[in-house]
Design an enzyme around this catalytic site. Structure first.
Site, mmCIF file in Angstrom:
data_model
loop_
_atom_site.group_PDB
_atom_site.id
_atom_site.type_symbol
_atom_site.label_atom_id
_atom_site.label_comp_id
_atom_site.label_asym_id
_atom_site.label_seq_id
_atom_site.Cartn_x
_atom_site.Cartn_y
_atom_site.Cartn_z
ATOM 1 N N LYS A 37 0.870 -1.177 0.000
ATOM 2 C CA LYS A 37 0.000 0.000 0.000
ATOM 3 C C LYS A 37 0.906 1.226 0.000
ATOM 4 C CE LYS A 37 -4.018 2.200 0.748
ATOM 5 N NZ LYS A 37 -5.162 2.184 -0.192
ATOM 6 N N ASP A 54 -6.143 0.138 6.341
ATOM 7 C CA ASP A 54 -6.126 -0.688 5.131
ATOM 8 C C ASP A 54 -4.803 -1.436 4.992
ATOM 9 O OD1 ASP A 54 -8.636 0.261 4.605
ATOM 10 O OD2 ASP A 54 -8.019 1.657 3.032
ATOM 11 N N GLY A 117 -3.809 0.516 -4.897
ATOM 12 C CA GLY A 117 -3.738 1.946 -5.109
ATOM 13 C C GLY A 117 -4.466 2.715 -4.014
ATOM 14 N N SER A 207 -21.765 -9.071 2.255
ATOM 15 C CA SER A 207 -21.950 -10.000 3.364
ATOM 16 C C SER A 207 -21.589 -9.315 4.680
ATOM 17 C CB SER A 207 -21.087 -11.251 3.179
ATOM 18 O OG SER A 207 -21.171 -12.105 4.310
#
Length: 227
Positions: A37, A54, A117, A207
């Site tokens: 990342k 993230d 990205g 979900s």
């Protein structure tokens, strides 16, 4: 070594979610895989450094471990466009220092590198450059994550057209159902299958429990995984 760049139709398309699922897929096949990342905004202080949620998810999903600053070399506190956050922090982001950071990832011994990205495809890294120029320079095959919600047709088709115009190899796209109440979800999915110039690789249904990935043969072929 197999390398892929995961981009999205916009900021909330679900790039991290899908990249994490792809890393877990590779883990199921006993592959050595790592996530990268390069740019992250909206970071918080932890362990005396800025960390991004993230990037931490990618680290947890990978089978190859590395130090945080290898996985996420450019981390910024404000949840704003990375090039603006970098300017405020007095940091310069260039294609060259992104490539230097990427070399560090390559040295971790993984057979697969999945680079996620930031934001959408046309992400500025400075006042004069874009992340997609770095992707092209590194010759990374692209996977496009389409956030399935109102407006996704326009976003997906425009993104695909720009990727094609640059001569970049997009191996396919993944539908990520971000809106569980999307009207005419299947009709939109069928429209994208008809109109996008790249094959569908997988579908990630919405979900609230354990996330799953419905995999197409094309994904397994591109990842060189035995069917």
């Amino acid at each position: 070594m197999k390398e892929f760049f995961i981009t999205g139709t916009d900021t909330d398309a679900g790039k991290t979610h899908v990249t994490s699922l792809l890393l877990k897929l590779l883990a199921q096949h006993k592959k050595q895989a790592i996530g990268f990342k390069p740019l992250a905004s909206g970071c918080e202080m932890a362990f005396d450094q800025l960390v991004n949620a993230d990037a931490l998810i990618l680290m947890e999903s990978a089978t190859v471990s590395a130090k945080y600053d290898v996985i996420n070399p450019f981390a910024f506190a404000p949840a704003i466009a990375p090039h603006i956050a970098a300017e405020q922090a007095g940091v310069t982001i260039t294609a060259d220092n992104l490539s230097s950071a990427y070399k560090n990832v390559k040295q971790q011994g993984a057979d697969y590198i999945l680079t996620e990205g930031a934001g959408g495809w046309a992400l500025p890294i400075s006042n004069t450059d874009y992340l997609y120029n770095w992707v092209k320079a590194e010759q990374l095959p692209v996977i496009l994550v389409v956030g399935m919600k109102l407006g996704c047709l326009n976003h997906a088709l425009l993104t695909a057209a720009h990727i094609q115009s640059m001569g970049i190899n997009c191996i396919g796209w993944i539908a990520n159902q971000v809106d569980p109440n999307m009207d005419e979800y299947q009709a939109n999915l069928d429209s994208l299958k008809l109109r996008l110039p790249f094959p569908i690789l997988a579908i990630s249904p919405y979900s609230e429990q354990t996330p799953k990935l419905q995999i197409y043969k094309t994904l397994l072929e591109n990842f060189a995984l035995n069917t």
